[in-house]
Design a protein around this motif. Structure first.
Motif, PDB file in Angstrom:
ATOM      1  N   LEU A   1       0.834  -1.203   0.000  1.00 25.18           N
ATOM      2  CA  LEU A   1       0.000   0.000   0.000  1.00 25.18           C
ATOM      3  C   LEU A   1       0.863   1.244   0.000  1.00 25.18           C
ATOM      4  O   LEU A   1       0.551   2.236  -0.656  1.00 25.18           O
ATOM      5  N   MET A   2       1.945   1.182   0.745  1.00 24.14           N
ATOM      6  CA  MET A   2       2.971   2.204   0.757  1.00 24.14           C
ATOM      7  C   MET A   2       4.221   1.579   1.372  1.00 24.14           C
ATOM      8  O   MET A   2       4.198   0.439   1.827  1.00 24.14           O
ATOM      9  N   ARG A   3       5.288   2.298   1.403  1.00 23.65           N
ATOM     10  CA  ARG A   3       6.513   1.755   1.952  1.00 23.65           C
ATOM     11  C   ARG A   3       6.335   1.492   3.457  1.00 23.65           C
ATOM     12  O   ARG A   3       6.010   2.390   4.221  1.00 23.65           O
ATOM     13  N   GLY A   4       6.530   0.227   3.836  1.00 29.45           N
ATOM     14  CA  GLY A   4       6.365  -0.159   5.237  1.00 29.45           C
ATOM     15  C   GLY A   4       5.019  -0.776   5.551  1.00 29.45           C
ATOM     16  O   GLY A   4       4.842  -1.359   6.612  1.00 29.45           O
TER      17      GLY A   4
ATOM     18  N   THR B   1      -0.838  -5.082   6.920  1.00 27.01           N
ATOM     19  CA  THR B   1       0.024  -5.302   8.081  1.00 27.01           C
ATOM     20  C   THR B   1       1.301  -4.509   7.881  1.00 27.01           C
ATOM     21  O   THR B   1       1.559  -3.974   6.794  1.00 27.01           O
ATOM     22  N   SER B   2       2.107  -4.467   8.949  1.00 27.11           N
ATOM     23  CA  SER B   2       3.388  -3.744   8.870  1.00 27.11           C
ATOM     24  C   SER B   2       4.375  -4.385   9.829  1.00 27.11           C
ATOM     25  O   SER B   2       3.993  -4.853  10.905  1.00 27.11           O
ATOM     26  N   PHE B   3       5.637  -4.378   9.406  1.00 26.68           N
ATOM     27  CA  PHE B   3       6.700  -4.934  10.229  1.00 26.68           C
ATOM     28  C   PHE B   3       7.744  -3.872  10.588  1.00 26.68           C
ATOM     29  O   PHE B   3       8.826  -4.206  11.051  1.00 26.68           O
ATOM     30  N   ASP B   4       7.386  -2.617  10.374  1.00 28.49           N
ATOM     31  CA  ASP B   4       8.249  -1.488  10.746  1.00 28.49           C
ATOM     32  C   ASP B   4       7.444  -0.566  11.646  1.00 28.49           C
ATOM     33  O   ASP B   4       6.353  -0.107  11.271  1.00 28.49           O
ATOM     34  N   SER B   5       7.972  -0.304  12.822  1.00 30.57           N
ATOM     35  CA  SER B   5       7.251   0.570  13.746  1.00 30.57           C
ATOM     36  C   SER B   5       7.368   2.016  13.275  1.00 30.57           C
ATOM     37  O   SER B   5       8.457   2.525  13.009  1.00 30.57           O
ATOM     38  N   SER B   6       6.204   2.658  13.140  1.00 28.00           N
ATOM     39  CA  SER B   6       6.170   4.063  12.703  1.00 28.00           C
ATOM     40  C   SER B   6       4.729   4.538  12.730  1.00 28.00           C
ATOM     41  O   SER B   6       3.800   3.749  12.973  1.00 28.00           O
ATOM     42  N   LEU B   7       4.550   5.811  12.468  1.00 25.32           N
ATOM     43  CA  LEU B   7       3.218   6.393  12.318  1.00 25.32           C
ATOM     44  C   LEU B   7       3.025   6.675  10.835  1.00 25.32           C
ATOM     45  O   LEU B   7       3.711   7.522  10.247  1.00 25.32           O
ATOM     46  N   TYR B   8       2.094   5.967  10.224  1.00 17.35           N
ATOM     47  CA  TYR B   8       1.900   6.053   8.780  1.00 17.35           C
ATOM     48  C   TYR B   8       0.615   6.825   8.479  1.00 17.35           C
ATOM     49  O   TYR B   8      -0.417   6.619   9.122  1.00 17.35           O
ATOM     50  N   LEU B   9       0.727   7.697   7.486  1.00 19.52           N
ATOM     51  CA  LEU B   9      -0.451   8.336   6.909  1.00 19.52           C
ATOM     52  C   LEU B   9      -0.709   7.629   5.590  1.00 19.52           C
ATOM     53  O   LEU B   9      -0.017   7.844   4.597  1.00 19.52           O
ATOM     54  N   LEU B  10      -1.687   6.751   5.618  1.00 18.67           N
ATOM     55  CA  LEU B  10      -1.930   5.893   4.460  1.00 18.67           C
ATOM     56  C   LEU B  10      -2.380   6.714   3.271  1.00 18.67           C
ATOM     57  O   LEU B  10      -3.158   7.679   3.411  1.00 18.67           O
TER      58      LEU B  10
ATOM     59  N   SER C   1      -9.871   9.053  -2.136  1.00 24.85           N
ATOM     60  CA  SER C   1     -10.582   8.890  -0.873  1.00 24.85           C
ATOM     61  C   SER C   1      -9.910   9.723   0.209  1.00 24.85           C
ATOM     62  O   SER C   1      -8.860  10.353  -0.006  1.00 24.85           O
ATOM     63  N   ASN C   2     -10.514   9.693   1.372  1.00 23.12           N
ATOM     64  CA  ASN C   2      -9.902  10.340   2.528  1.00 23.12           C
ATOM     65  C   ASN C   2      -8.712   9.510   3.008  1.00 23.12           C
ATOM     66  O   ASN C   2      -8.568   8.344   2.674  1.00 23.12           O
ATOM     67  N   GLN C   3      -7.848  10.129   3.796  1.00 24.38           N
ATOM     68  CA  GLN C   3      -6.675   9.454   4.307  1.00 24.38           C
ATOM     69  C   GLN C   3      -6.867   9.109   5.777  1.00 24.38           C
ATOM     70  O   GLN C   3      -7.493   9.869   6.531  1.00 24.38           O
ATOM     71  N   VAL C   4      -6.317   7.944   6.150  1.00 19.73           N
ATOM     72  CA  VAL C   4      -6.379   7.496   7.538  1.00 19.73           C
ATOM     73  C   VAL C   4      -4.961   7.231   8.006  1.00 19.73           C
ATOM     74  O   VAL C   4      -4.048   6.967   7.208  1.00 19.73           O
ATOM     75  N   ALA C   5      -4.781   7.301   9.329  1.00 20.89           N
ATOM     76  CA  ALA C   5      -3.457   7.103   9.928  1.00 20.89           C
ATOM     77  C   ALA C   5      -3.385   5.725  10.568  1.00 20.89           C
ATOM     78  O   ALA C   5      -4.386   5.181  11.040  1.00 20.89           O
ATOM     79  N   LEU C   6      -2.176   5.170  10.585  1.00 23.24           N
ATOM     80  CA  LEU C   6      -1.925   3.857  11.180  1.00 23.24           C
ATOM     81  C   LEU C   6      -0.657   3.949  12.003  1.00 23.24           C
ATOM     82  O   LEU C   6       0.412   4.301  11.489  1.00 23.24           O
TER      83      LEU C   6
END
Length: 339
Positions: free
Chosen positions: A66-69, A97-106, A120-125
């Protein structure tokens, strides 16, 4: 004139149904089940597209990332629902899913609406690492608990068959050693012995009763039981009456009707009557009565047996044939001489 023109346009726009204005717009919305996960955990993006029923749209979803990470694990099949005003709602789930700890703005999900592209709108993970115990830096824990595999019988078939084979082999070895120790043949089945004629079988059993000397040991009831059982079996084979299921009186009535047993009717009556007194009235007979009962049993069998005439020998001379009465007389004399 200008005021009248714009007033006319406004009236035309107001007269149009509200659904006609909205139906031409395609809407896309993205929601996330859990905005905060640990490394390796999974969450789902809920994608909802609302468009006109006849408007061709295409959701542009990347293949693996979906994006890097942030990795895209699974995309569900679109589920379409027709609502009022000829609107179509398309729902689709994206497992990430993700295997890198971070705050992502999808990144927004794109939808191709004809010649236009709608975002679409953006959500954070937020992806967090597992807390580490600084006092024990070398101690590690799994992200999830270990699952026990389901119990399947087919997985244990080789073990069960091995156990059964070992048991069978052990039983076979034990059986062989046991038969060897007893000096018997390994094959337990023997050919059935030829069945003796009724009178020969009865004489054989009476000889065994005489040899065991039961009544001399005070076992009078057992002595008379064996004698009467032998005579009952003889009556079944010789006369065809069901003597094993009959009382003494019924046996005597059946024998009384048979002309072949008239001469020994009293002998049988003496045995059965005395036997009933011993077995049911606990009578203790005299020694002479015990000997007489056995002698009468011999007489009854010998005088009622069927004697077959033997064939002539090779020289043409016929051997001497004893009648049933003569044979019984010899047996009685033999008994008396032995006493």
């Amino acid at each position: 004139m200008r005021k009248r023109f714009w007033l006319l346009v406004l009236m035309i726009l107001c007269s149009l149904p509200e659904g006609r204005l909205v139906a031409q717009r395609t809407l896309i919305d993205v929601a996330i089940d859990s905005a905060a996960i640990l490394i390796g955990e999974q969450t789902t993006l809920r994608l909802t597209v609302t468009t006109d029923k006849n408007q061709p749209v295409q959701v542009l979803i990347p293949r693996d990332t979906l994006m890097r990470g942030v990795e895209l694990l699974e995309v569900s099949k679109p589920d379409s629902t027709l609502i009022e005003n000829d609107r179509l709602v398309i729902k689709q789930d994206l497992l990430i899913t993700s295997f890198d700890s971070s705050l992502y703005l999808l990144p927004p999900v794109l939808v191709a609406d004809g010649g236009d592209t709608i975002a679409s709108n953006q959500v954070a993970l937020k992806v967090s690492t597992i807390p580490v115990n600084t006092d024990r830096p070398n101690e590690f824990f799994d992200i999830k608990q270990v699952w026990d595999p389901p119990f399947v019988w087919t997985d244990y078939y080789p073990i069960l068959l091995g156990i059964l084979f070992a048991l069978l082999l052990a039983v076979l070895i034990w059986y062989i050693l046991k038969r060897r120790r007893e000096r018997k043949s390994l094959i337990p089945f023997k050919k059935p012995e030829p069945q003796l004629p009724p009178h020969e079988q009865a004489i054989k059993e009476l000889d065994e009763i005489k040899a065991t000397k039961i009544w001399q040991q005070g076992r009078n009831k057992e002595y008379y039981t064996q004698i009467t059982d032998t005579l009952r079996r003889y009556l079944v084979g010789r006369f065809g009456i069901n003597a094993m299921e009959m009382t003494s009186g019924e046996i005597l009535d059946a024998i009384n009707k048979n002309t072949e047993a008239e001469s020994v009717y009293n002998n049988l009556s003496q045995i059965l009557s005395l036997s009933d007194f011993v077995k049911f009235a606990k009578l203790v007979p005299l020694p002479d009565e015990n000997d007489l009962s056995l002698m009468n049993a011999y007489l009854f069998v010998n005088q009622t047996k069927v004697v077959e005439k033997p064939a002539t020998d090779s020289e043409g001379e016929k051997p001497t044939v004893l009648s049933s009465d003569k044979s019984a007389e010899i047996t009685v004399n033999k008994e008396r001489s032995e006493k």
